[in-house]
Design a protein around this motif. Structure first.
Motif, PDB file in Angstrom:
ATOM      1  N   ALA A  29       0.801  -1.231   0.000  1.00 40.95           N
ATOM      2  CA  ALA A  29       0.000   0.000   0.000  1.00 40.95           C
ATOM      3  C   ALA A  29       0.830   1.275   0.000  1.00 40.95           C
ATOM      4  N   LYS A  30       1.872   1.363   0.837  1.00 35.99           N
ATOM      5  CA  LYS A  30       2.614   2.607   0.991  1.00 35.99           C
ATOM      6  C   LYS A  30       3.953   2.613   0.254  1.00 35.99           C
ATOM      7  N   HIS A  90       6.698   2.907  -2.722  1.00 37.64           N
ATOM      8  CA  HIS A  90       6.917   3.446  -4.064  1.00 37.64           C
ATOM      9  C   HIS A  90       7.324   2.267  -4.950  1.00 37.64           C
ATOM     10  N   PRO A  91       6.676   2.078  -6.078  1.00 33.91           N
ATOM     11  CA  PRO A  91       6.942   0.871  -6.879  1.00 33.91           C
ATOM     12  C   PRO A  91       8.404   0.710  -7.278  1.00 33.91           C
ATOM     13  N   VAL A  92       9.063   1.804  -7.654  1.00 37.48           N
ATOM     14  CA  VAL A  92      10.468   1.721  -8.048  1.00 37.48           C
ATOM     15  C   VAL A  92      11.306   1.212  -6.874  1.00 37.48           C
ATOM     16  N   ASP A  93      11.098   1.806  -5.709  1.00 40.48           N
ATOM     17  CA  ASP A  93      11.883   1.410  -4.540  1.00 40.48           C
ATOM     18  C   ASP A  93      11.531   0.001  -4.071  1.00 40.48           C
ATOM     19  N   HIS A  94      10.282  -0.386  -4.247  1.00 33.80           N
ATOM     20  CA  HIS A  94       9.864  -1.736  -3.857  1.00 33.80           C
ATOM     21  C   HIS A  94      10.642  -2.788  -4.643  1.00 33.80           C
ATOM     22  N   PHE A  95      10.654  -2.672  -5.971  1.00 36.60           N
ATOM     23  CA  PHE A  95      11.311  -3.685  -6.791  1.00 36.60           C
ATOM     24  C   PHE A  95      12.831  -3.637  -6.653  1.00 36.60           C
TER      25      PHE A  95
END
Length: 644
Positions: free
Chosen positions: A22-23, A25-30
């Motif tokens: 949920a919280k 950032h997609p770039v940082d997640h991957f």
């Protein structure tokens, strides 16, 4: 070649959008997931001054000005960074900078290439690309306009109608052997060049390799090539195939076109009537002189035409499907013709719609490329945007997504970005904003020894990449530092060179214009010296990424070039306004201008020692000379030419 081995290749499969925490950032997640897998620790965020310079150069190709840096650093708003990014995205300099990336792909040049390298009026296409980026034209529309803008429904206004024709200059841009006497070969070479630039730019595939035989590495058959060749052979790129052929130039819609045509017709009719009257009258010496003068005026009028605005473009020609040419030779065609609406390897994923019988098929092709299920178009473009912010794409071969290309370092991230790009309206500015808001983008570029041992190429993005500026932002930054940069949109330069043959003479005078580098002419036979030294590309072919060489000539440029001396003199003069300005204050001004930061204590000490050495015997002229020399040292530093 259509077997399971090829069907499994990652780039031919549809993009998949995975669920995000949920919280996160997609770039940082991957990227964070991959760093954990590789045992790497992410670097901290860069300081605000470093970020100000990085963001400004990435988005506009220009360093931030002193007041911009200070305003950003002192802004306590939690959204200060996002506001800074948005301000830069809204500036006209954004389109000028990012258009240059696209012009590399489109093989933009102001001359036609080969031996004669004749001039041509193609700058309307350059300006169209700048406008498209600045107004955030959705990328799917940008794609369709360049391949088939002239085939779209009626435009809403004159400018949109003109832009749609100008945009198809993308297909005319390549070099032409205009004096080729085998005219069918000339036309097929034009088609081959169009297939190459379209397939590599939008799909990351080298389809042109299949002109002579099935592709050796990718599942592209000769039939696929000649299906596309039928589309472009049904497109008129050349206006004629005379001894020296000529490309198509189309009249652009304009509200005054009918008036210009009427005035031209009236003037031509009046001249013709006067000539006819003189021919039928009694012959005298004065009548002969008058007749000769009138005929000269008529010839000149006929040569210039009605003065209607025109642009290099394409239009539909004779509609035809082509047979496969054995070994790519147009003199040895097969018996059966290939349908224009097939592309084997992608047909199971996104079938190409049936072509219209009475049109070239360019619009069908363009819309197929922009179909939401097309596995390549969005991936290729978001990878190019990513490359602009990290120096390397998630796929390090931006125009080669086939089996000979590199595998993506973060395949799930690439798919997520591509799917987001499509689902949120193909917005280029939104993709910039998304990438730049990530922590991964904002990290320090310092290379820690332990981390570098584990990942020397920074493939997993534990830090930001240090990058050398390309030559255009390098030149523009020099002009800005020297208070010489002319930020007008280049129209003044364009008007000055219209019809000026010396513009193409190879002399450097035109390159001394202080306009932004994107507006300088690109001549295929004679690259501007500074551009050649700093790896400006060959404008005859699609370029996926520029070389980055280190040569002695680059250091010599900063030591000896007239431009460097002009910038140094101007920077010294800029700090001479008040006699009370101390050398320490001057140093702060210069470092902020060039590096967006203050000098360190060690740098101040070195500068003071250099400038004030033998100060008791130093005349004012010698002091000014030492100041200029110190600035030249700063300009020649890696910190100026590289982006942290």
């Amino acid at each position: 070649k259509q077997g399971a081995e090829y069907d499994k290749h990652w780039s031919y499969k549809q993009t998949v959008r995975l669920e995000m925490p949920a919280k996160a950032h997609p770039v940082d997640h991957f990227i964070g997931k991959r760093l954990q897998e590789e045992g790497l620790k992410p670097s901290p965020k860069a300081d605000l001054r470093t970020l100000a310079r990085r963001v400004s150069l990435d988005l506009t190709g220009l360093p931030p000005k002193l007041d911009e840096v200070n305003a950003f650093v002192l802004d306590k708003d939690p959204q200060a960074y996002e506001k800074f990014v948005d301000r830069l995205l809204a500036r006209p300099e954004f389109g000028e900078h990012w258009a240059r990336m696209w012009l590399d792909l489109a093989r933009y040049a102001d001359s036609a290439g080969y031996a004669d390298d004749p001039p041509r009026t193609i700058w309307a296409y350059r300006d169209y690309v700048i406008r498209a980026f600045n107004k955030n034209l959705p990328f799917n529309q940008f794609t369709i306009e360049q391949l088939a803008g002239d085939l779209l429904p009626e435009a809403s206004d004159y400018q949109q109608g003109a832009d749609r024709i100008i945009a198809t200059g993308f297909l005319v841009m390549g070099p032409k052997m205009l004096a080729e006497q085998d005219k069918e070969k000339l036309l097929m070479d034009v088609v081959d060049e169009q297939i190459d630039v379209v397939s590599r730019t939008f799909m990351g595939m080298s389809v042109a390799c299949a002109r002579c035989h099935d592709h050796k590495f990718d599942p592209i058959e000769q039939a696929d090539y000649y299906a596309l060749a039928g589309v472009f052979r049904s497109t008129a790129t050349m206006a004629n195939t005379d001894h020296v052929s000529r490309w198509v130039e189309r009249v652009l819609p304009h509200p005054d076109n009918s008036g210009r045509r009427a005035r031209f017709d009236a003037k031509k009719e009046a001249l013709e009537s006067a000539i006819l009257a003189l021919k039928s009258a009694a012959v005298s010496e004065q009548a002969k002189k008058d007749l000769k003068q009138l005929q000269t005026e008529l010839n000149a009028l006929s040569e210039t035409g009605a003065g209607l605005p025109q642009a290099m473009a394409v239009q539909d020609g004779e509609i035809q499907a082509l047979p496969v040419h054995f070994r790519g030779n147009h003199l040895t065609p097969s018996k059966e013709r290939v349908r224009r609406d097939t592309f084997g390897v992608l047909d199971p994923v996104v079938p190409m719609p049936q072509m219209e019988k009475h049109r070239s098929g360019r619009l069908v092709l363009a819309e197929w490329l922009c179909h939401p299920d097309h596995p390549l178009t969005a991936r290729v473009m978001v990878n190019r945007i990513w490359k602009g912010h990290f120096g390397s794409g998630l796929v390090s071969t931006p125009s080669t997504f086939g089996r000979r290309g590199a595998l993506p370092t973060h395949s799930q991230l690439l798919d997520w970005l591509a799917r987001t790009f499509i689902d949120e309206g193909w917005s280029i500015k939104a993709m910039h904003r998304l990438i730049m808001k990530s922590t991964a983008y904002q990290r320090d570029s310092f290379a820690h020894s332990h981390q570098s041992d584990l990942d020397p190429e920074n493939r997993y993005l534990w830090r930001q990449n240090r990058r050398r500026l390309e030559v255009e932002p390098m030149r523009d930054a020099l002009l800005q530092a020297g208070r010489m940069l002319d930020l007008r949109n280049g129209d003044a330069l364009t008007e000055a060179i219209k019809g000026n043959k010396s513009y193409y003479s190879g002399k450097d005078e035109i390159f001394k214009s202080p306009v932004r580098s994107v507006y300088l002419p690109v001549l295929r036979s004679r690259v501007f010296d500074m551009f050649a030294i700093f790896d400006f590309p060959d404008a005859s072919a699609h370029l996926e990424k520029r070389s980055e060489t280190v040569m002695p000539q680059q250091a010599l440029f900063y030591m000896n070039n007239e431009l460097i001396d002009q910038v140094a003199r101007s920077m010294v003069q800029a700090t001479e306004g008040e006699s009370s300005t101390s050398l320490n204050e001057k140093l702060k001004h210069w470092y902020l201008t060039l590096f967006a930061r203050y000098p360190s204590a060690e740098e101040r000490e070195l500068a003071l020692d250099y400038v004030q050495k033998n100060v008791h015997s130093m005349r004012n002229g010698l002091e000014q000379d030492r100041l200029r020399r110190w600035i030249r040292i700063l300009l020649a530093s890696n910190e100026f030419t590289y982006l942290d």
